[in-house]
Design an enzyme around this catalytic site. Sequence first.
Site, PDB file in Angstrom:
ATOM      1  N   HIS A 233       0.857  -1.145   0.082  1.00 29.47           N
ATOM      2  CA  HIS A 233       0.070  -0.114   0.089  1.00 29.47           C
ATOM      3  C   HIS A 233       1.023   1.314  -0.034  1.00 29.47           C
ATOM      4  O   HIS A 233       2.068   1.070   0.613  1.00 29.47           O
ATOM      5  CB  HIS A 233      -0.913  -0.094   1.235  1.00 29.47           C
ATOM      6  CG  HIS A 233      -1.939   0.920   1.559  1.00 29.47           C
ATOM      7  ND1 HIS A 233      -1.666   2.180   1.686  1.00 29.47           N
ATOM      8  CD2 HIS A 233      -3.107   0.767   1.139  1.00 29.47           C
ATOM      9  CE1 HIS A 233      -2.931   2.894   1.849  1.00 29.47           C
ATOM     10  NE2 HIS A 233      -3.747   2.148   1.346  1.00 29.47           N
TER      11      HIS A 233
ATOM     12  N   ASP B 286       3.387  -3.843   8.144  1.00 26.77           N
ATOM     13  CA  ASP B 286       2.144  -2.992   7.950  1.00 26.77           C
ATOM     14  C   ASP B 286       1.089  -4.312   8.269  1.00 26.77           C
ATOM     15  O   ASP B 286       0.609  -4.887   7.366  1.00 26.77           O
ATOM     16  CB  ASP B 286       2.189  -2.492   6.563  1.00 26.77           C
ATOM     17  CG  ASP B 286       0.954  -1.901   6.361  1.00 26.77           C
ATOM     18  OD1 ASP B 286      -0.001  -1.949   7.188  1.00 26.77           O
ATOM     19  OD2 ASP B 286       0.460  -1.456   5.306  1.00 26.77           O
TER      20      ASP B 286
ATOM     21  N   GLN C 226      -4.224  -4.903   7.401  1.00 25.44           N
ATOM     22  CA  GLN C 226      -5.050  -6.084   6.867  1.00 25.44           C
ATOM     23  C   GLN C 226      -4.924  -7.201   7.851  1.00 25.44           C
ATOM     24  O   GLN C 226      -5.755  -7.924   8.035  1.00 25.44           O
ATOM     25  CB  GLN C 226      -5.089  -6.238   5.554  1.00 25.44           C
ATOM     26  CG  GLN C 226      -5.154  -5.131   4.392  1.00 25.44           C
ATOM     27  CD  GLN C 226      -6.580  -4.813   4.352  1.00 25.44           C
ATOM     28  OE1 GLN C 226      -7.494  -5.572   4.685  1.00 25.44           O
ATOM     29  NE2 GLN C 226      -6.785  -3.534   3.936  1.00 25.44           N
TER      30      GLN C 226
ATOM     31  N   LYS D 228     -10.252  -0.784  10.618  1.00 24.96           N
ATOM     32  CA  LYS D 228     -10.415  -2.036   9.907  1.00 24.96           C
ATOM     33  C   LYS D 228     -10.706  -3.271  10.733  1.00 24.96           C
ATOM     34  O   LYS D 228     -10.870  -4.359  10.375  1.00 24.96           O
ATOM     35  CB  LYS D 228      -9.161  -2.421   9.167  1.00 24.96           C
ATOM     36  CG  LYS D 228      -9.029  -1.245   8.024  1.00 24.96           C
ATOM     37  CD  LYS D 228      -7.718  -1.703   6.918  1.00 24.96           C
ATOM     38  CE  LYS D 228      -7.028  -0.253   6.365  1.00 24.96           C
ATOM     39  NZ  LYS D 228      -7.910  -0.048   5.018  1.00 24.96           N
TER      40      LYS D 228
ATOM     41  N   CYS E 218      -4.714   2.390  -3.781  1.00 27.85           N
ATOM     42  CA  CYS E 218      -3.438   2.998  -3.112  1.00 27.85           C
ATOM     43  C   CYS E 218      -2.068   1.751  -3.481  1.00 27.85           C
ATOM     44  O   CYS E 218      -1.554   1.761  -2.477  1.00 27.85           O
ATOM     45  CB  CYS E 218      -3.438   3.435  -1.587  1.00 27.85           C
ATOM     46  SG  CYS E 218      -4.801   4.575  -1.452  1.00 27.85           S
TER      47      CYS E 218
HETATM   48  N1  PMP Z   1      -1.904  -0.607   4.651  1.00 26.39           N
HETATM   49  C1  PMP Z   1      -2.568  -1.630   4.329  1.00 26.39           C
HETATM   50  C2  PMP Z   1      -2.288  -2.825   3.483  1.00 26.39           C
HETATM   51  C3  PMP Z   1      -3.954  -0.841   4.058  1.00 26.39           C
HETATM   52  O1  PMP Z   1      -4.838  -1.807   3.296  1.00 26.39           O
HETATM   53  C4  PMP Z   1      -4.367   0.494   4.462  1.00 26.39           C
HETATM   54  C5  PMP Z   1      -5.541   0.921   4.036  1.00 26.39           C
HETATM   55  N2  PMP Z   1      -6.186   0.662   3.243  1.00 26.39           N
HETATM   56  C6  PMP Z   1      -3.221   1.130   4.863  1.00 26.39           C
HETATM   57  C7  PMP Z   1      -2.062   0.659   5.077  1.00 26.39           C
HETATM   58  C8  PMP Z   1      -3.597   2.515   5.591  1.00 26.39           C
HETATM   59  O2  PMP Z   1      -4.314   2.526   6.548  1.00 26.39           O
HETATM   60  P1  PMP Z   1      -4.953   3.850   7.212  1.00 26.39           P
HETATM   61  O3  PMP Z   1      -5.376   4.553   6.086  1.00 26.39           O
HETATM   62  O4  PMP Z   1      -6.014   3.368   8.221  1.00 26.39           O
HETATM   63  O5  PMP Z   1      -3.849   4.732   7.804  1.00 26.39           O
END
Ligand code: PMP
Length: 403
Positions: free
Chosen positions: A122, A199, A202, A225, A362
């Site tokens: 991401h 990270d 997920q 999430k 993203c």
């Molecule tokens: N890493 C991953 C794998 C994600 O799926 C996401 C959210 N789509 C993020 C980071 C970023 O999370 P947040 O927008 O809640 O900070």
Amino acid sequence: MFDAKHIAAQFPALQQQVNGQRLVYLDSAATTQKPQCVIDALSHYYQQQNANVHRGSHSLTAHATSEFERARETVTEFIGAQSSKEIIWTRGATEALNLIAQTYARNLLRPGDEILVGEMEHHANVVPWQIVAEQTGAKVVKIPMTQECQFDLASFNRLLTDKCKIVALAHITNVTGTRQPVEEVIASAHKLGAVVVVDGAQGIVHEPVDVTQLNADFYVFSGHKLYAPAGVGVLYGKQALLEAMPPWHGGGKMVEKVSFAGTTFGELPGKFEAGTPNVAGAIALMKAIQWYQGLDQHALATHIHQLVEKTKTALEQLDDVRILGYQPNASVISFVIDGVHHQDVATLLDQQGIAVRAGNHCAHPLMDALGVTGTIRASFAAYNTIEDVESLVAAVEKAVDML
Ligand code: PMP
């Protein structure tokens, strides 16, 4: 048997109709809906408990502080950290990753050092490393994925040299739901003295996490999430690393003594928590974790994997539908309809009450590797049912016919 209908009944947002149809919410990888108990915890806090924490001496602030710290203890136990000093509240995974980049990494990196970053990451786990690389003269090096959207362990082992100071990768990726070999990566990186940033945005909601057993140096996630509100997240870091890191934001609560001659900083975890934190969010996250832990985790995982597999089997029957990087035992599935823009498909699905995510998620580097500009992603959570899968498949079939 996992009773998803019973679960769904606890989510007020799922009881509505959208565009005249029953809402089928298949966008939980973007954010989960919230159970009534979490919504109640938030409103109870503002109705009865609201006060600033770690300041003042009245009863409300004492109570808010103790609940806020109880929430930190709950997270500590939930992820198997050794001490609540290792749990730093952030606004979410993104802020936590930026914190690590701008404190730990910025302090450590020298010109020529390398940060290895997975190709399927991401943007939140790519851009902070690019920024700090620019600031320090270090280099971000891509760890390629295989054709099957798996982490390429062989390439990783080739790329890993003593120039590498940091490895950043998702526990589970957000587009294909790939479970990356974090255990192997951590073991190899540690042999060369590199730290690993996981990270868990997920991962946290798809398998039990024990950061101590995993031996992760940093593990980050967002509350939203995990059935909790947006605006609260967690940075886990090994205590020794956090102790050695300089603070990031300056302000109230993160200091020991401030004078114009100089300032001394407070202890963990307050050192990284300048300003008034999201107290209600932390307390609601505690409630969400307690709610989530009340579910039969094995039955839940099996249920979600079955839903995704059924979706795959049904979508495969449809002309022009192409599933990208399917992973068994995932909670997401990404697909495209050849010749049709993903956004048009999502709009048609929305008209039928079905919420999916369409776009690049993203993850531009992954989209480039897959040779697409975007995908349609259906993602599943505890409240999804087989009827949701049937509705999705029927709606995709209709969309294929119409477009
Ligand atoms: N890493 C991953 C794998 C994600 O799926 C996401 C959210 N789509 C993020 C980071 C970023 O999370 P947040 O927008 O809640 O900070």
